[in-house]
Structures are given as structure tokens and as C-alpha cells.
Enzyme design. Structure first.
Site, PDB file in Angstrom:
ATOM      1  N   ASP A 154      -4.203 -11.891  41.256  1.00  0.00           N
ATOM      2  CA  ASP A 154      -4.336 -13.301  41.618  1.00  0.00           C
ATOM      3  C   ASP A 154      -3.787 -14.112  40.450  1.00  0.00           C
ATOM      4  O   ASP A 154      -4.370 -14.110  39.353  1.00  0.00           O
ATOM      5  CB  ASP A 154      -5.813 -13.626  41.869  1.00  0.00           C
ATOM      6  CG  ASP A 154      -6.038 -15.067  42.302  1.00  0.00           C
ATOM      7  OD1 ASP A 154      -5.130 -15.903  42.122  1.00  0.00           O
ATOM      8  OD2 ASP A 154      -7.140 -15.367  42.800  1.00  0.00           O
TER       9      ASP A 154
ATOM     10  N   SER B  76      11.253 -24.783  44.991  1.00  0.00           N
ATOM     11  CA  SER B  76      11.364 -25.234  46.379  1.00  0.00           C
ATOM     12  C   SER B  76      12.276 -26.445  46.429  1.00  0.00           C
ATOM     13  O   SER B  76      12.353 -27.221  45.468  1.00  0.00           O
ATOM     14  CB  SER B  76       9.992 -25.596  46.947  1.00  0.00           C
ATOM     15  OG  SER B  76      10.112 -26.227  48.215  1.00  0.00           O
TER      16      SER B  76
ATOM     17  N   TYR C 288       2.021 -29.823  47.852  1.00  0.00           N
ATOM     18  CA  TYR C 288       2.914 -28.673  47.593  1.00  0.00           C
ATOM     19  C   TYR C 288       4.155 -29.153  46.843  1.00  0.00           C
ATOM     20  O   TYR C 288       4.583 -28.546  45.853  1.00  0.00           O
ATOM     21  CB  TYR C 288       3.290 -28.022  48.914  1.00  0.00           C
ATOM     22  CG  TYR C 288       4.291 -26.895  48.801  1.00  0.00           C
ATOM     23  CD1 TYR C 288       3.916 -25.662  48.283  1.00  0.00           C
ATOM     24  CD2 TYR C 288       5.608 -27.061  49.226  1.00  0.00           C
ATOM     25  CE1 TYR C 288       4.827 -24.625  48.182  1.00  0.00           C
ATOM     26  CE2 TYR C 288       6.527 -26.032  49.135  1.00  0.00           C
ATOM     27  CZ  TYR C 288       6.133 -24.816  48.613  1.00  0.00           C
ATOM     28  OH  TYR C 288       7.040 -23.795  48.523  1.00  0.00           O
TER      29      TYR C 288
ATOM     30  N   LYS D 185       5.461 -28.158  43.044  1.00  0.00           N
ATOM     31  CA  LYS D 185       6.794 -27.592  42.803  1.00  0.00           C
ATOM     32  C   LYS D 185       7.635 -28.492  41.890  1.00  0.00           C
ATOM     33  O   LYS D 185       8.462 -28.001  41.119  1.00  0.00           O
ATOM     34  CB  LYS D 185       7.509 -27.354  44.131  1.00  0.00           C
ATOM     35  CG  LYS D 185       6.913 -26.217  44.959  1.00  0.00           C
ATOM     36  CD  LYS D 185       7.031 -24.875  44.252  1.00  0.00           C
ATOM     37  CE  LYS D 185       6.595 -23.730  45.147  1.00  0.00           C
ATOM     38  NZ  LYS D 185       6.769 -22.401  44.500  1.00  0.00           N
TER      39      LYS D 185
END
Length: 263
Positions: A59, A142, A155, A159
Site C-alpha cells: 500500500d 495524467s 484527482y 496529479k
């Protein structure tokens, strides 16, 4: 024939991580494949021998697990040539509808987790590999880390932070270490990882179908959207062979080359 390399791959249970791991193993390389769940690595284990593949439950939001993973790679193979820092996941929904704890969890994985993996990779390349040998660090960013898009704000923010962190890290490295960093900037590809995007219910104020966030929601839930992920993975593997890799590589359309060096 070139000597087999050693890869360390996070997020190898699905998506680009799994595809790149399979391609590297098929090429004869050694792979340390890590994932948050051991179950997602079973298929890889069934296809490749244990002297070529090491699987680890890792993790990336847990610092000790990252350190233990690199230590296990050292014990098994003695070195690492390529780190594919790929683990991450997306959440979707208007910023007003996403609980802050969920947003923090995305940052814990997509930013802090990735940052810690990269710092551990640089340390390994410098202090464990032979002097000057260095290594390649490939980081999955991304397109939303370069431009913004409705409905994926947290998100996108993670990024963007990831992009800035790795550009700074690359600028700080001593060239004598021979550590080369490339930030991969993919658009939308058809992978199982995309299908695992956590989509939160509409905020009541954003339910009109013509609003930008509603349009993006429709795209996210379309199983047929995106380009061929295998072609992108093949480009990523080829990138790792370049003597002077680009600092940033956009992976937007799998139907055309993204770099003259990768055609």
C-alpha cells in the site's frame, strides 16, 4: 541479447501496471510486482516463475511498506533498473459532493504515495546500484494533471501536485547519479483500473444533464471509452530502453506516435 533488467512496479494488479509487468516478463526481464491486494497479483504468479517474478502486497500510502518492498527487491535481485511508479486511483463527482476524507485518501495515494515511492527509488538507484549505474524512474501522471476537467477535481489536483513534485525532483538530481525521470501523461485508455473509478452521487445543485460535470460523468461510466491500453504499455516499455528519455511523455492517442524516438 541485452541482459535482463529488474523492474519495480507499483499498481501491478491492473491497468498499465499489470500490462507493463507482463510485457517486461515476456521480454525476459525480472519484475517486482506490487499491489494493494495480493489477490490482484495471482494471475501474474500463475503465468511466470518465482525466480523471475516477485509479488508483494504494498500500500503506497504506508511508508514502511514502501521501504520493505524495496528491501525485498534488493534481497531477491540485488538491484533495480527501472521503477514504474504507477499506483493510484480516481474519484469522480462535483467538488461539493465529495467528502473531504475521501479527497484526502486520493492525495494519500496519488500524491504522497507516489512521492514516497519516487524518493525511495532515487535513494536505491544512488546507494544500492553500482555507482553511476543509476536507473529509470517512470511516473504515471495524467492529462488531468496538466489541464483541468469537471467532475474529477480532486484527482486532477493530486496529479497536478504530482507533476510539480517530479519536475522539481528531476531538477535537483546530480547528473552523476544517472537517474532519468519521465512523467507519463496518459489520456483515457480502456483498462480495468479506469472501471474502478469511484463515482459519487450527484450534488443536488448539479443535476442538469447539460452541465459540464454531467457530461464528464457520462463519459466516465462508458465502458467503451478510451484508447488501446496495450499499445500504450508497449510504448512505456520501449521508453525505458532510451538512452536519453524525455522528461515528459504524452500518451494521448494510441493510433499515432507520441515521440519520434518511440515509433
Amino acid at each position: 541479447m541485452a541482459a535482463a533488467r529488474v523492474w519495480f512496479i507499483t499498481g501491478a494488479g491492473s491497468g498499465f501496471g499489470k500490462l507493463v509487468a507482463e510485457l517486461a516478463l515476456q521480454h525476459g526481464d525480472h519484475v517486482v510486482a506490487t499491489s494493494r491486494t495480493s489477490e490482484s497479483l495471482v494471475e501474474l504468479q500463475s503465468k511466470f516463475p518465482s525466480d523471475q517474478l516477485l509479488t508483494i502486497r504494498l500500500d503506497v500510502s504506508r511508508t514502511q511498506e514502501i521501504q520493505d518492498g524495496f528491501a525485498a527487491a534488493r534481497e531477491k535481485f540485488g538491484r533495480i533498473d527501472v521503477v514504474f511508479n504507477n499506483a493510484g486511483y480516481a474519484i469522480a463527482g462535483e467538488l461539493e459532493c465529495i467528502p473531504i476524507p475521501a479527497a484526502r485518501e486520493v492525495f494519500d495515494v496519488d500524491f504522497w504515495g507516489s512521492a514516497q515511492v519516487s524518493l525511495e527509488a532515487v535513494k536505491f538507484f544512488r546507494e544500492v546500484n553500482a555507482p553511476g549505474v543509476g536507473g529509470r524512474l517512470l511516473v504515471t501522471g495524467s492529462l488531468t494533471g496538466v489541464i483541468t476537467m469537471p467532475a474529477v477535481g480532486y484527482y486532477s489536483a493530486a496529479k497536478h501536485a504530482l507533476q510539480g513534485f517530479h519536475e522539481t525532483l528531476a531538477s535537483e538530481l546530480d547528473p552523476g547519479w544517472n537517474v532519468k525521470i519521465t512523467i507519463l501523461v496518459p489520456g483515457v485508455f480502456r483498462t480495468a483500473a479506469v472501471g474502478k473509478t469511484v463515482v459519487f452521487p450527484h450534488h443536488p445543485a448539479y443535476t442538469k444533464p447539460n452541465l459540464p460535470s454531467s457530461v464528464v460523468r457520462t463519459l466516465i461510466t462508458n465502458p467503451d471509452i478510451g484508447s488501446d491500453a496495450l499499445k500504450a504499455a508497449q510504448k512505456i516499455v520501449k521508453l525505458s530502453d532510451l538512452a536519453e528519455p524525455p522528461a515528459i511523455l504524452f500518451l494521448v492517442e494510441a493510433s499515432r506516435p507520441w515521440s519520434d524516438d518511440l515509433t
